[in-house]
Scaffold this active site. Sequence first.
Site: not given
Length: 397
Positions: A41, A198, A351, A374
């Site tokens: 980053r 999930k 990720g 996100g």
Amino acid sequence: MNVLRFSDLCAQGKAAGQRVFIRADLNVPQDAAGNITEDTRVRASVPCIDMALQAGAAVMVTSHLGRPTEGEFKPEDSLAPVAVRLGELLGREVRLVRDWVDGVEVKGGQVVLLENCRVNKGEKKNSSELAKKMAALCDIFVHDAFGTAHRAEASTYGIAQFAKTACAGPLLAAEIDAIGKALANPGRPLAAIVAGSKVSTKLTILKALAANVDQLIVGGGIANTFMLAAGLPIGKSLAEADLVGEARAVIEAMKARGAAVPIPTDVVTAKSFAADAPATVKASGDVGADDLILDIGPQTAARLAHQLMAAGTIVWNGPVGVFEFDAFAHGTETIARAIARSPAFSIAGGGDTLAAIAKYGIEKDVGYISTGGGAFLEVLEGKTLPAFEILQKRANG
């Protein structure tokens, strides 16, 4: 997407001598001693900072780091290690400034790093008072932190409201372009790979994609829930039995459009979740009551790879098996290498996905690798990110 771009302002000479405030994403992992363990980053932020310095701007850069408590600065919250690394990459000293909200001294051609912005009171709630103070520090606000684009905070949204000029930095602009290419006007067939443990965490993504994609490939625990929905046995594998109805609805929605959710025809099973557990390939209908499904089988992987080779656009979020264990990595590796070889435009994010890309060394063969976890997921859900929204508003006057 119509937003002002910092690269255009620089090319037009509009950044020369201006005070430029860059919101970067420098939230890097550190070890117990505070040493940076992975600096992607920081390296990714350099082109925007260089662009501003080359233009002769007075440059201020800030970022969050970790999860500090607002108003309570602690040494472990400091961007000091980032300032050192940034200085090495830029080949110049990068001064770290604390308590910067009420004023910053920086001259044209200089760069300073403003201490962890999430320590400022009102940051997370997008305080107008704080945002106006930040905006007063600069002539041009540059948002270059896609990883925070889904958050409406003072340093990402409020400052963009009140700054004289608000624009997208090169990293954010690249994300906007890649997302538009993959989702707004995709080459067909459009294939999406959505995998993870999930269904519940990615249900809205699955529903949104079901209305748009030609192939919706599911993997991991999500695939197990879809196998249940298709009436297949999954043994003691991770799944969400209460969401079988939702999975079935996604399958039916795809079918109604003449599209498909490919259900695995073979899987790799084990009796326990362990790296050294013996792996057994089984037909999907032969999974035993004491089996754990930890990967898609070679037949399924080959079929999906063939489909990906024929795709026009590929969106990838999540490995299709427990790729961290070599015995259960074949499916993810096959998918990854198919994406690398496919002539399709590919965009990948998340990720675990980035870890798989790194493991198989295909970074240069993926069309675009998204830096925001996100934020990337919210884009796939069809949401308009706050950062995109405010930059569009400012660009449109």
